[in-house]
Design a protein around this motif. Structure first.
Motif, PDB file in Angstrom:
ATOM      1  N   HIS A   1      20.053  40.051  43.147  1.00  0.00           N
ATOM      2  CA  HIS A   1      21.193  40.864  43.584  1.00  0.00           C
ATOM      3  C   HIS A   1      20.708  42.311  43.716  1.00  0.00           C
ATOM      4  O   HIS A   1      20.654  43.049  42.728  1.00  0.00           O
ATOM      5  CB  HIS A   1      22.342  40.783  42.580  1.00  0.00           C
ATOM      6  CG  HIS A   1      22.855  39.402  42.358  1.00  0.00           C
ATOM      7  ND1 HIS A   1      23.343  38.603  43.379  1.00  0.00           N
ATOM      8  CD2 HIS A   1      22.940  38.648  41.228  1.00  0.00           C
ATOM      9  CE1 HIS A   1      23.730  37.434  42.883  1.00  0.00           C
ATOM     10  NE2 HIS A   1      23.484  37.438  41.593  1.00  0.00           N
ATOM     11  N   PRO A   2      20.317  42.732  44.922  1.00  0.00           N
ATOM     12  CA  PRO A   2      19.700  44.049  45.083  1.00  0.00           C
ATOM     13  C   PRO A   2      20.660  45.224  44.965  1.00  0.00           C
ATOM     14  O   PRO A   2      20.216  46.366  44.841  1.00  0.00           O
ATOM     15  CB  PRO A   2      19.113  43.985  46.496  1.00  0.00           C
ATOM     16  CG  PRO A   2      19.935  42.953  47.208  1.00  0.00           C
ATOM     17  CD  PRO A   2      20.309  41.945  46.168  1.00  0.00           C
ATOM     18  N   GLN A   3      21.973  44.968  44.987  1.00  0.00           N
ATOM     19  CA  GLN A   3      22.951  46.034  44.810  1.00  0.00           C
ATOM     20  C   GLN A   3      23.679  45.824  43.498  1.00  0.00           C
ATOM     21  O   GLN A   3      24.290  44.776  43.278  1.00  0.00           O
ATOM     22  CB  GLN A   3      23.962  46.051  45.961  1.00  0.00           C
ATOM     23  CG  GLN A   3      24.994  47.160  45.842  1.00  0.00           C
ATOM     24  CD  GLN A   3      25.929  47.210  47.032  1.00  0.00           C
ATOM     25  OE1 GLN A   3      25.721  46.543  48.030  1.00  0.00           O
ATOM     26  NE2 GLN A   3      26.977  48.019  46.920  1.00  0.00           N
ATOM     27  N   ALA A   4      23.617  46.801  42.610  1.00  0.00           N
ATOM     28  CA  ALA A   4      24.246  46.668  41.293  1.00  0.00           C
ATOM     29  C   ALA A   4      25.758  46.589  41.433  1.00  0.00           C
ATOM     30  O   ALA A   4      26.380  47.437  42.068  1.00  0.00           O
ATOM     31  CB  ALA A   4      23.864  47.843  40.404  1.00  0.00           C
ATOM     32  N   GLN A   5      26.339  45.555  40.838  1.00  0.00           N
ATOM     33  CA  GLN A   5      27.788  45.412  40.767  1.00  0.00           C
ATOM     34  C   GLN A   5      28.173  45.037  39.344  1.00  0.00           C
ATOM     35  O   GLN A   5      27.510  44.201  38.718  1.00  0.00           O
ATOM     36  CB  GLN A   5      28.292  44.347  41.742  1.00  0.00           C
ATOM     37  CG  GLN A   5      28.096  44.696  43.200  1.00  0.00           C
ATOM     38  CD  GLN A   5      28.784  43.699  44.112  1.00  0.00           C
ATOM     39  OE1 GLN A   5      29.930  43.333  43.899  1.00  0.00           O
ATOM     40  NE2 GLN A   5      28.066  43.252  45.130  1.00  0.00           N
ATOM     41  N   LEU A   6      29.242  45.625  38.859  1.00  0.00           N
ATOM     42  CA  LEU A   6      29.699  45.415  37.491  1.00  0.00           C
ATOM     43  C   LEU A   6      31.147  44.946  37.516  1.00  0.00           C
ATOM     44  O   LEU A   6      31.991  45.544  38.186  1.00  0.00           O
ATOM     45  CB  LEU A   6      29.588  46.715  36.693  1.00  0.00           C
ATOM     46  CG  LEU A   6      28.190  47.352  36.654  1.00  0.00           C
ATOM     47  CD1 LEU A   6      28.258  48.759  36.075  1.00  0.00           C
ATOM     48  CD2 LEU A   6      27.223  46.489  35.863  1.00  0.00           C
ATOM     49  N   ALA A   7      31.425  43.865  36.800  1.00  0.00           N
ATOM     50  CA  ALA A   7      32.788  43.344  36.751  1.00  0.00           C
ATOM     51  C   ALA A   7      33.655  44.263  35.893  1.00  0.00           C
ATOM     52  O   ALA A   7      33.273  44.592  34.764  1.00  0.00           O
ATOM     53  CB  ALA A   7      32.795  41.927  36.188  1.00  0.00           C
ATOM     54  N   PRO A   8      34.811  44.694  36.394  1.00  0.00           N
ATOM     55  CA  PRO A   8      35.674  45.554  35.592  1.00  0.00           C
ATOM     56  C   PRO A   8      36.335  44.778  34.466  1.00  0.00           C
ATOM     57  O   PRO A   8      36.680  43.592  34.616  1.00  0.00           O
ATOM     58  CB  PRO A   8      36.714  46.044  36.598  1.00  0.00           C
ATOM     59  CG  PRO A   8      36.789  44.949  37.611  1.00  0.00           C
ATOM     60  CD  PRO A   8      35.393  44.392  37.715  1.00  0.00           C
ATOM     61  N   LEU A   9      36.510  45.429  33.345  1.00  0.00           N
ATOM     62  CA  LEU A   9      37.216  44.874  32.196  1.00  0.00           C
ATOM     63  C   LEU A   9      38.485  45.683  31.977  1.00  0.00           C
ATOM     64  O   LEU A   9      38.479  46.905  32.133  1.00  0.00           O
ATOM     65  CB  LEU A   9      36.358  44.961  30.930  1.00  0.00           C
ATOM     66  CG  LEU A   9      34.948  44.393  30.986  1.00  0.00           C
ATOM     67  CD1 LEU A   9      34.200  44.735  29.704  1.00  0.00           C
ATOM     68  CD2 LEU A   9      34.988  42.894  31.191  1.00  0.00           C
TER      69      LEU A   9
END
Length: 472
Positions: free
Chosen positions: A343-351
């Motif tokens: 996954h070359p683009q950082a993505q973070l799931a919101p909490l």
């Protein structure tokens, strides 16, 4: 984008277990004590007396002014005033709720830790079940991936059945809060002026560029051109840097395999060693004495100019502002993936970090529900975000920076859903009894301390996993 529909969760080949709650079962609040207290006295104390007024408690001082601004708008629209009171820190807030349940002195509305305090208070009967109150229109104002947060899921109901659980008494499907603020870990803060002085004007897209930037900044400012983190809590390096980096590097299945009982694929494997060697590249750039700093201490050190970079969460922004840092002097970005990552683009799931609950003893429950729903309106939530420097649970569209500014907007743009996004709230792949702090302490010995090397750390992590899995 964050608003995209959540993908189906793939079934991993390793053993899974229910997600741990955000507040441990060993929390200081006792359901039995709260239930015993709910008989209470007739003294209404700080509780509203119905009619045209409400009271609300929050444990976040940084939210008070923003809530007061929203309360002014609410009163202009409805004629109902809302008195906001901050009770800090968190443990004092919890103690105050317990004491006030005994004296009949609870407020109408409370800001609570989501998927923790809301369930504890719901189990004790001191906050309302909102299931029948949340209309489709109301629920539709929240971003889809977190719109049901505050609801007792099957996993949380299972936890409520365990001996000594502080959730005992909740029923699956009950809802004790609605989302109020969201966020995540793994956000890097950088002093924009210092970066510009070193010739850096934008956030790095890759881990390699991040390391190159660190080298450049430290060469320009050897004393404070460093990176800070609250390593006194040893889980931070693991949870806020290593895990999101490794997740994007390997993808979901191979990342989760790092926590399996199979040394061919866990931290003892080639993948584990590779992740540790990448992480160890940070070692020369840590702020001196970083291992002795608590999270707040590291944040304050950054605010005081003692480091140029800081790793934290979305929630760090308001704390920096409280401590005098000019938040316009920031470049923020998620921990970047190495080149060649799955996954070359950082993505973070919101909490969902905090939620809103309504006291079951409110004398003005209809107005309380109206106030809570008012706070979820996109325009109100957007203004709150700007005022509180916190992230709202509503969909901000494709260009959040146009609504909340570049710093908050950049954080929102890092949010994602599905398998592309690292979700720090999903721990189902870890063995029973897993302790982030114990595991993180092994990583601290590698970096920042430099007392071990990557192969030794890999073996120690695998040995810990052997012990966890044998006890599961």
């Amino acid at each position: 984008m964050w608003r995209a529909m959540t993908k189906g969760v793939s079934v991993n080949r390793h053993r899974r277990r229910p997600t741990r709650p955000s507040i441990a079962l060993a929390t200081g609040l006792s359901v039995a004590a709260l239930l015993g207290a709910c008989g209470g006295s007739d003294d209404t104390g700080g509780e509203s007396e119905g009619g045209d007024s409400l009271t609300m408690w929050t444990f976040k001082q940084s939210h008070v002014e923003a809530l007061e601004n929203a309360a002014t708008a609410f009163e202009e629209e409805t004629g109902v005033s809302v008195s906001i009171q901050a009770i800090t820190p968190d443990d004092v807030f919890q103690q105050r709720v317990q004491a006030s349940a005994s004296t009949g002195d609870l407020p109408d509305v409370m800001e609570v830790h989501a998927k923790g305090e809301d369930f504890i208070f719901g189990a004790a009967g001191i906050v309302d079940d909102l299931t029948d109150d949340i209309t489709d229109e109301w629920a539709g104002q929240y971003s889809e991936s977190i719109s049901e947060d505050g609801t007792v899921t099957a996993d949380y109901y299972e936890l409520s059945q365990q001996e000594g659980s502080n959730y005992a008494g909740v029923e699956e499907g009950q809802r004790f809060s609605v989302p109020f603020t969201v966020g995540t870990f793994g956000i890097v803060y950088a002093n924009a002026e210092r970066l510009a002085a070193a010739g850096i004007t934008e956030a790095p897209a890759t881990w390699e560029q991040f390391i190159a930037d660190l080298e450049t900044v430290q060469a320009a400012d050897p004393e404070s051109g460093t990176i800070g983190l609250g390593f006194k809590e040893p889980s931070t390096g693991l949870n806020w840097i290593m895990q999101p980096m490794a997740y994007h590097l390997f993808g979901r299945d191979d990342f989760e395999a790092l926590y399996s009982d199979d040394r061919n694929v866990n931290w003892a494997s080639a993948n584990g060693l590779r992740a540790l060697e990448v992480y160890d590249q940070l070692t020369p750039y840590w702020q001196p004495g970083v291992q002795t700093l608590g999270i707040d201490e590291a944040d304050i050190a950054f605010a005081n100019g003692e480091s140029t970079y800081l790793v934290g969460g979305t929630f760090t922004l308001a704390f920096l502002s409280q401590n005098g840092y000019d938040t316009e002097n920031l470049i923020t970005f998620p921990v970047p993936p190495p080149e060649g990552s799955v996954h070359p683009q950082a993505q973070l799931a919101p909490l969902t970090l905090t939620g809103l609950s309504i006291s079951s003893s409110s004398e003005n429950p209809e107005a309380a529900r109206e106030w809570v729903q008012f706070l979820s309106q996109p325009d109100v939530a957007t203004q709150f975000a700007q005022d509180a420097l916190d992230l709202p649970p509503v969909d901000m569209g494709d260009d959040p920076s146009s609504s909340v500014g570049p710093v908050l907007g950049a954080m929102i743009e890092s949010f994602g859903t599905g398998d592309d996004a690292f979700n720090p709230g999903d721990t189902t792949y870890q063995p029973g009894g897993f302790q982030l702090s114990d595991f993180g302490a092994v990583l601290v010995n590698l970096s920042p301390l430099g007392e071990t090397d990557a192969p030794t750390t890999a073996d120690e992590m695998a040995t810990l996993l052997d012990a966890y899995w044998s006890g599961s």
